[in-house]
Scaffold this motif. Structure first.
Motif, PDB file in Angstrom:
ATOM      1  N   SER A  29      72.155  96.225  14.483  1.00  0.00           N
ATOM      2  CA  SER A  29      72.035  97.351  13.573  1.00  0.00           C
ATOM      3  C   SER A  29      72.259  96.885  12.151  1.00  0.00           C
ATOM      4  N   PRO A  30      71.710  97.539  11.147  1.00  0.00           N
ATOM      5  CA  PRO A  30      71.867  97.124   9.774  1.00  0.00           C
ATOM      6  C   PRO A  30      73.308  97.259   9.309  1.00  0.00           C
ATOM      7  N   THR A  31      73.665  96.416   8.356  1.00  0.00           N
ATOM      8  CA  THR A  31      75.007  96.466   7.803  1.00  0.00           C
ATOM      9  C   THR A  31      75.150  97.704   6.930  1.00  0.00           C
ATOM     10  N   GLN A  32      76.350  98.244   6.891  1.00  0.00           N
ATOM     11  CA  GLN A  32      76.592  99.448   6.115  1.00  0.00           C
ATOM     12  C   GLN A  32      76.871  99.070   4.669  1.00  0.00           C
ATOM     13  N   ARG A  33      76.328  99.841   3.762  1.00  0.00           N
ATOM     14  CA  ARG A  33      76.483  99.555   2.343  1.00  0.00           C
ATOM     15  C   ARG A  33      77.914  99.779   1.925  1.00  0.00           C
ATOM     16  N   THR A  34      78.466  98.801   1.198  1.00  0.00           N
ATOM     17  CA  THR A  34      79.830  98.897   0.688  1.00  0.00           C
ATOM     18  C   THR A  34      79.869  99.276  -0.782  1.00  0.00           C
ATOM     19  N   ARG A  35      78.717  99.239  -1.458  1.00  0.00           N
ATOM     20  CA  ARG A  35      78.673  99.611  -2.868  1.00  0.00           C
ATOM     21  C   ARG A  35      78.603 101.126  -3.027  1.00  0.00           C
ATOM     22  N   ALA A  36      79.036 101.591  -4.187  1.00  0.00           N
ATOM     23  CA  ALA A  36      78.936 103.010  -4.509  1.00  0.00           C
ATOM     24  C   ALA A  36      77.473 103.392  -4.693  1.00  0.00           C
ATOM     25  N   PRO A  37      77.142 104.671  -4.565  1.00  0.00           N
ATOM     26  CA  PRO A  37      75.726 105.069  -4.719  1.00  0.00           C
ATOM     27  C   PRO A  37      75.132 104.697  -6.066  1.00  0.00           C
ATOM     28  N   ASP A  38      75.933 104.695  -7.133  1.00  0.00           N
ATOM     29  CA  ASP A  38      75.422 104.375  -8.461  1.00  0.00           C
ATOM     30  C   ASP A  38      75.762 102.954  -8.893  1.00  0.00           C
ATOM     31  N   GLU A  39      76.132 102.094  -7.967  1.00  0.00           N
ATOM     32  CA  GLU A  39      76.509 100.716  -8.286  1.00  0.00           C
ATOM     33  C   GLU A  39      75.364  99.771  -7.936  1.00  0.00           C
ATOM     34  N   LEU A  40      75.028  98.908  -8.885  1.00  0.00           N
ATOM     35  CA  LEU A  40      73.965  97.942  -8.686  1.00  0.00           C
ATOM     36  C   LEU A  40      74.545  96.587  -8.286  1.00  0.00           C
ATOM     37  N   ARG A  41      73.711  95.798  -7.651  1.00  0.00           N
ATOM     38  CA  ARG A  41      74.121  94.440  -7.337  1.00  0.00           C
ATOM     39  C   ARG A  41      74.150  93.587  -8.600  1.00  0.00           C
ATOM     40  N   LYS A  42      74.950  92.544  -8.591  1.00  0.00           N
ATOM     41  CA  LYS A  42      75.044  91.661  -9.749  1.00  0.00           C
ATOM     42  C   LYS A  42      73.733  90.912  -9.948  1.00  0.00           C
ATOM     43  N   ILE A  43      73.338  90.807 -11.213  1.00  0.00           N
ATOM     44  CA  ILE A  43      72.066  90.190 -11.577  1.00  0.00           C
ATOM     45  C   ILE A  43      72.332  88.914 -12.363  1.00  0.00           C
ATOM     46  N   PHE A  44      71.625  87.854 -11.993  1.00  0.00           N
ATOM     47  CA  PHE A  44      71.658  86.611 -12.755  1.00  0.00           C
ATOM     48  C   PHE A  44      70.267  86.401 -13.342  1.00  0.00           C
ATOM     49  N   LEU A  45      70.203  86.217 -14.654  1.00  0.00           N
ATOM     50  CA  LEU A  45      68.928  86.055 -15.346  1.00  0.00           C
ATOM     51  C   LEU A  45      69.077  84.982 -16.409  1.00  0.00           C
TER      52      LEU A  45
END
Length: 319
Positions: A29-45
């Motif tokens: 089964s898919p892993t459950q999201r631990t981030r908040a609904p309005d939280e984005l993943r960290k971005i490296f650019l």
């Protein structure tokens, strides 16, 4: 007499090695999201990684944190890794007809190891679709009148892409593989990394464009809700999603891509809080957050270029 042109196998029979599977179940089964609904993943650019190109950039999203109960050696939630190179503007061949505007050519190609489903060398339907969306987005940003009879190529390579369900993709056909929910996050990343590479190439634009994604999903123990930056492997079911290319300064949308049945997801579940317009607004918030990372990356690369030019011209630095 032995054949010297081929490597002969052993004279006796051999048995193939047998490895115990490290997966508890292929239909995990898919892993459950631990981030908040309005939280984005960290971005490296980061920009300026390909010296041979006019402009280049590298974009990466961190993978979602797997649950502690998962005993798999492989990550269920792959990261998103993209590289972009921009070649041009350069003059068109003499045989080409006169064009008063800059001719844009976009290409998005998945590396053979980017996903569990190995793609061929010829671009498939999904890659051509993503390239068409990216072309529409960038055409609304470039000031093409300043580069007559010139062309520019934007090439993006997907080193690692998101998948809807990494373990259950073997039974899907080519069309289903090409149109998964993860394609929307890939396109949003392509828009952001292409914008960074175009700025690194010094091509005139009206504004910085970034991509953002929002989706209406349902968690195992929660009702329907709008989540920013969704990862398909983190959610039990995705009803609808929206991806936009957004210009914050001009408050304009250059690309809008929606997928799913938004009306069916809102019936009986709070249509006022979950609909087309709220979904677009949440996608705009995700694009604005990505813009902050884009601005910092451009400032960092610009500072390094200015410092390098001062080192190469000590007289100008002293004055």
């Amino acid at each position: 007499m032995t054949d010297r042109r081929r490597m002969n196998g052993p004279s006796g029979g051999t048995a193939p090695p047998f490895f115990a599977s490290s997966l508890t179940s292929k239909t995990a089964s898919p892993t459950q999201r631990t981030r908040a609904p309005d939280e984005l993943r960290k971005i490296f650019l980061k920009t300026g990684l390909t010296p041979s190109a006019s402009g280049s950039a590298y974009f990466e999203l961190e993978p979602s944190t797997p649950t502690a109960a998962s005993k798999s050696l492989a990550s269920k939630a792959p990261a998103l890794k993209l590289t972009c190179t921009v070649h041009g503007p350069r003059p068109l061949p003499r045989s080409a007809p006169f064009s008063p505007q800059l001719l844009l050519s976009t290409r998005i190609k998945f590396a053979p190891f980017a996903a569990r489903y190995r793609r061929g060398y010829i671009p498939d339907a999904g890659e051509r679709d993503l390239a068409a969306h990216l072309d529409t987005t960038l055409r609304g940003v470039l000031i093409s009148e300043r580069w007559p009879k010139s062309g520019v190529d934007v090439i993006i390579t997907v080193l690692e892409g998101e998948e809807d369900d990494p373990w259950n993709k073997g039974h899907l056909n080519e069309n289903e593989r090409a149109g998964g929910w993860g394609m929307m996050s890939i396109l949003a990343g392509c828009i952001t990394v292409a914008s960074a590479a175009i700025v690194d190439a010094g091509i005139d634009c009206i504004d910085l464009v970034t991509g953002g994604v929002a989706a209406i999903v349902r968690q195992p123990t929660a009702p329907l809700q709008v989540y920013l930056d969704p990862c398909p492997s983190d959610h039990e079911e995705i009803f609808a999603a929206c991806m936009i290319g957004y210009l914050q300064t001009r408050d304009e949308i250059t690309e809008l891509w929606t997928k799913g049945d938004i009306k069916a997801s809102t019936d009986g579940h709070g249509a006022n809080s979950m609909g087309f317009e709220p979904l677009v607004d949440q996608a705009m918030e995700a694009a604005v957050a990505a813009r902050l990372v884009l601005i910092e990356a451009i400032k960092e690369s610009t500072g390094m270029k200015v410092q390098t030019s001062r080192i190469g011209h000590p007289k100008n630095a002293a004055s």
